[in-house]
Design a protein around this motif. Sequence first.
Motif, PDB file in Angstrom:
ATOM      1  N   LEU A   7       0.818  -1.207   0.000  1.00  0.00           N
ATOM      2  CA  LEU A   7       0.000   0.000   0.000  1.00  0.00           C
ATOM      3  C   LEU A   7       0.855   1.262   0.000  1.00  0.00           C
ATOM      4  CD1 LEU A   7      -2.749  -1.083   2.551  1.00  0.00           C
ATOM      5  CD2 LEU A   7      -2.826  -1.200   0.052  1.00  0.00           C
ATOM      6  N   THR A   8       1.953   1.219   0.732  1.00  0.00           N
ATOM      7  CA  THR A   8       2.869   2.361   0.751  1.00  0.00           C
ATOM      8  C   THR A   8       3.428   2.623  -0.642  1.00  0.00           C
ATOM      9  OG1 THR A   8       3.467   1.880   3.053  1.00  0.00           O
ATOM     10  CG2 THR A   8       4.970   3.275   1.803  1.00  0.00           C
ATOM     11  N   ALA A   9       3.742   1.548  -1.351  1.00  0.00           N
ATOM     12  CA  ALA A   9       4.247   1.693  -2.721  1.00  0.00           C
ATOM     13  C   ALA A   9       3.158   2.239  -3.645  1.00  0.00           C
ATOM     14  CB  ALA A   9       4.763   0.355  -3.230  1.00  0.00           C
ATOM     15  N   LEU A  10       1.915   1.772  -3.478  1.00  0.00           N
ATOM     16  CA  LEU A  10       0.814   2.260  -4.310  1.00  0.00           C
ATOM     17  C   LEU A  10       0.590   3.751  -4.123  1.00  0.00           C
ATOM     18  CD1 LEU A  10      -1.985  -0.486  -3.965  1.00  0.00           C
ATOM     19  CD2 LEU A  10      -0.949   0.312  -6.094  1.00  0.00           C
ATOM     20  N   LEU A  11       0.630   4.191  -2.881  1.00  0.00           N
ATOM     21  CA  LEU A  11       0.364   5.591  -2.569  1.00  0.00           C
ATOM     22  C   LEU A  11       1.576   6.489  -2.812  1.00  0.00           C
ATOM     23  CD1 LEU A  11      -1.639   5.110   0.751  1.00  0.00           C
ATOM     24  CD2 LEU A  11      -2.561   6.002  -1.410  1.00  0.00           C
ATOM     25  N   GLY A  12       2.750   5.905  -2.737  1.00  0.00           N
ATOM     26  CA  GLY A  12       3.965   6.698  -2.841  1.00  0.00           C
ATOM     27  C   GLY A  12       4.229   7.538  -1.605  1.00  0.00           C
ATOM     28  N   ARG A  13       3.673   7.109  -0.483  1.00  0.00           N
ATOM     29  CA  ARG A  13       3.836   7.815   0.791  1.00  0.00           C
ATOM     30  C   ARG A  13       3.431   6.861   1.912  1.00  0.00           C
ATOM     31  NH1 ARG A  13      -1.152   8.438   2.670  1.00  0.00           N
ATOM     32  NH2 ARG A  13      -2.885   8.810   1.235  1.00  0.00           N
ATOM     33  N   PRO A  14       3.761   7.203   3.161  1.00  0.00           N
ATOM     34  CA  PRO A  14       3.328   6.354   4.280  1.00  0.00           C
ATOM     35  C   PRO A  14       1.815   6.404   4.480  1.00  0.00           C
ATOM     36  CG  PRO A  14       5.155   7.782   4.922  1.00  0.00           C
ATOM     37  CD  PRO A  14       4.666   8.279   3.592  1.00  0.00           C
ATOM     38  N   LEU A  15       1.263   5.331   5.012  1.00  0.00           N
ATOM     39  CA  LEU A  15      -0.137   5.301   5.409  1.00  0.00           C
ATOM     40  C   LEU A  15      -0.343   6.185   6.641  1.00  0.00           C
ATOM     41  CD1 LEU A  15      -0.355   1.470   5.011  1.00  0.00           C
ATOM     42  CD2 LEU A  15      -1.895   3.025   3.792  1.00  0.00           C
ATOM     43  N   ARG A  16      -1.539   6.737   6.776  1.00  0.00           N
ATOM     44  CA  ARG A  16      -1.832   7.621   7.911  1.00  0.00           C
ATOM     45  C   ARG A  16      -2.004   6.806   9.198  1.00  0.00           C
ATOM     46  NH1 ARG A  16      -4.720  10.005   3.552  1.00  0.00           N
ATOM     47  NH2 ARG A  16      -4.386  12.267   3.338  1.00  0.00           N
ATOM     48  N   PRO A  17      -1.296   7.167  10.263  1.00  0.00           N
ATOM     49  CA  PRO A  17      -1.433   6.445  11.522  1.00  0.00           C
ATOM     50  C   PRO A  17      -2.639   6.931  12.332  1.00  0.00           C
ATOM     51  CG  PRO A  17       0.240   8.129  11.747  1.00  0.00           C
ATOM     52  CD  PRO A  17      -0.226   8.177  10.313  1.00  0.00           C
ATOM     53  N   TYR A  18      -3.060   6.111  13.290  1.00  0.00           N
ATOM     54  CA  TYR A  18      -4.202   6.450  14.139  1.00  0.00           C
ATOM     55  C   TYR A  18      -3.952   7.747  14.898  1.00  0.00           C
ATOM     56  CZ  TYR A  18      -8.147   5.858  17.316  1.00  0.00           C
ATOM     57  OH  TYR A  18      -9.324   6.042  18.010  1.00  0.00           O
ATOM     58  N   ARG A  19      -2.723   7.961  15.328  1.00  0.00           N
ATOM     59  CA  ARG A  19      -2.407   9.151  16.125  1.00  0.00           C
ATOM     60  C   ARG A  19      -2.779  10.436  15.384  1.00  0.00           C
ATOM     61  NH1 ARG A  19       0.720   9.564  20.471  1.00  0.00           N
ATOM     62  NH2 ARG A  19       1.492   7.454  20.090  1.00  0.00           N
ATOM     63  N   ASN A  20      -2.604  10.451  14.057  1.00  0.00           N
ATOM     64  CA  ASN A  20      -2.980  11.632  13.283  1.00  0.00           C
ATOM     65  C   ASN A  20      -4.470  11.920  13.410  1.00  0.00           C
ATOM     66  OD1 ASN A  20      -0.323  11.547  12.456  1.00  0.00           O
ATOM     67  ND2 ASN A  20      -0.787  11.785  10.278  1.00  0.00           N
ATOM     68  N   PHE A  21      -5.256  10.861  13.283  1.00  0.00           N
ATOM     69  CA  PHE A  21      -6.714  11.002  13.417  1.00  0.00           C
ATOM     70  C   PHE A  21      -7.088  11.512  14.800  1.00  0.00           C
ATOM     71  CE2 PHE A  21     -10.281   8.713  15.436  1.00  0.00           C
ATOM     72  CZ  PHE A  21     -11.348   9.319  14.811  1.00  0.00           C
ATOM     73  N   ALA A  22      -6.499  10.930  15.825  1.00  0.00           N
ATOM     74  CA  ALA A  22      -6.822  11.350  17.189  1.00  0.00           C
ATOM     75  C   ALA A  22      -6.452  12.812  17.416  1.00  0.00           C
ATOM     76  CB  ALA A  22      -6.087  10.453  18.207  1.00  0.00           C
ATOM     77  N   SER A  23      -5.295  13.234  16.930  1.00  0.00           N
ATOM     78  CA  SER A  23      -4.861  14.616  17.089  1.00  0.00           C
ATOM     79  C   SER A  23      -5.776  15.579  16.347  1.00  0.00           C
ATOM     80  CB  SER A  23      -3.416  14.782  16.603  1.00  0.00           C
ATOM     81  OG  SER A  23      -2.527  13.992  17.367  1.00  0.00           O
ATOM     82  N   GLU A  24      -6.134  15.222  15.114  1.00  0.00           N
ATOM     83  CA  GLU A  24      -7.033  16.071  14.322  1.00  0.00           C
ATOM     84  C   GLU A  24      -8.407  16.173  14.974  1.00  0.00           C
ATOM     85  OE1 GLU A  24      -4.883  14.633  10.168  1.00  0.00           O
ATOM     86  OE2 GLU A  24      -6.928  14.007  10.629  1.00  0.00           O
ATOM     87  N   THR A  25      -8.897  15.040  15.480  1.00  0.00           N
ATOM     88  CA  THR A  25     -10.215  15.021  16.107  1.00  0.00           C
ATOM     89  C   THR A  25     -10.234  15.855  17.380  1.00  0.00           C
ATOM     90  OG1 THR A  25     -10.640  12.809  15.208  1.00  0.00           O
ATOM     91  CG2 THR A  25     -12.023  13.521  17.054  1.00  0.00           C
ATOM     92  N   ALA A  26      -9.194  15.719  18.181  1.00  0.00           N
ATOM     93  CA  ALA A  26      -9.112  16.495  19.422  1.00  0.00           C
ATOM     94  C   ALA A  26      -9.023  17.994  19.131  1.00  0.00           C
ATOM     95  CB  ALA A  26      -7.905  16.042  20.233  1.00  0.00           C
TER      96      ALA A  26
END
Length: 289
Positions: free
Chosen positions: A267-286
Motif C-alpha cells: 500500500l505504501t508503494a501504491l500511494l507513494g507515501r506512508p499510510l496515515r497512523p491512528y495518532r494523526n486522526f486522534a490529534s485532528e479530532t481532538a
Amino acid sequence: MTILVTGATGNVGRQVVEHLVKRGADVRALVRDPSKAKFPQDVRVVQGDFLDIDSLRNAMSGVSTLFLLNAVVSDEFTQALIALNIARSAGIERIVYLSVIHADLYVNVPHFAGKFGVERMIEQMDFKATILRPAYFIQNDLMVKDVITGYGVYTMPIGAKGLAMIDVRDIAEIAALALLRREQAAEPLALDRINLVGPETLTGADIAAIWSEVLARPISYDGDNTDGFEQNLKQFVPAWMAYDMRLMGERFLTDGMLPEVGDVERLTALLGRPLRPYRNFASETAASS
C-alpha cells in the motif's frame, strides 16, 4: 471512457470522486438524492438506487469501469447482485469492489458473509476486478468521540488481538488509483485482491494510550463488553444492525483483524507515501472538538 462511482455521497465514495476528477477522469456519480451531491463541476450526477432497475440501467449505460460500494443494509447482498447483473448486461468488465478484510474468516457476521458472497459472484461471473478488502475504518471511532473526551473511556470492542486500522482517506485514494489502473489498461486486467490496512496493528489498550497522550489525561479501555455495545447501538441503529456489529466485535476479540505479510509495503508503494497512523486522526479530532 467513463467511471461510475456508486455510494458517491458517502465518506469513501465522495473522496473517490474527488481523487478521480483531480486525475482527469470522466466521472459519473450515482446518488439517491441529487440535492446532497456536492461534486466538482465536471462530474455527471445521476439519480438512482440499487433496487431501481431502470435507474441502474441508465446510470451504467456507456460506462467502462465501475466502483461498486453498497452500504451495510439488510438486503446488501441482493443489491450488489442486481448491480453486477446490470453491469454485465451493460458490457462493463472492469470493476473495483469495496469488500472487507477477513470476509472469508468472519463467516458468522452477516455483512462480512454478504460481501464474501459478492466476491464469489464477481469471480463466477468472470469480471475483471480489483477486490479491495479494508480493515476497520479509523473514522468509525468518531462514534465514540464524545465518550472518550467526556467520560475518559474508549468503548469500541477492539480487544487485545489487534486491528490493522486504516484511515478512510487512504481507502479512497487507493480505490481511485485502482479504478484508474483498470480504466487505463489496454485490456481488462486479471482479478486481484488487496488488503487495505493501516501502518500499525492496535489493541484497545493501545488506542486508549494514544488518546491519553493526545488529550494529556488518562483514557481507559472498556470495550470488551459486546452485550453493552449492542444495547447502546440499538439506540441509534436498527436492532439487526446492532446485532451484526456485536457479532463483528466478538470476532475482533477472538481473532483480531490482522494484516498479511507485505500488505503495508504494498500500500505504501501504491500511494507513494506512508499510510496515515491512528495518532494523526486522534490529534485532528481532538483539535477540532
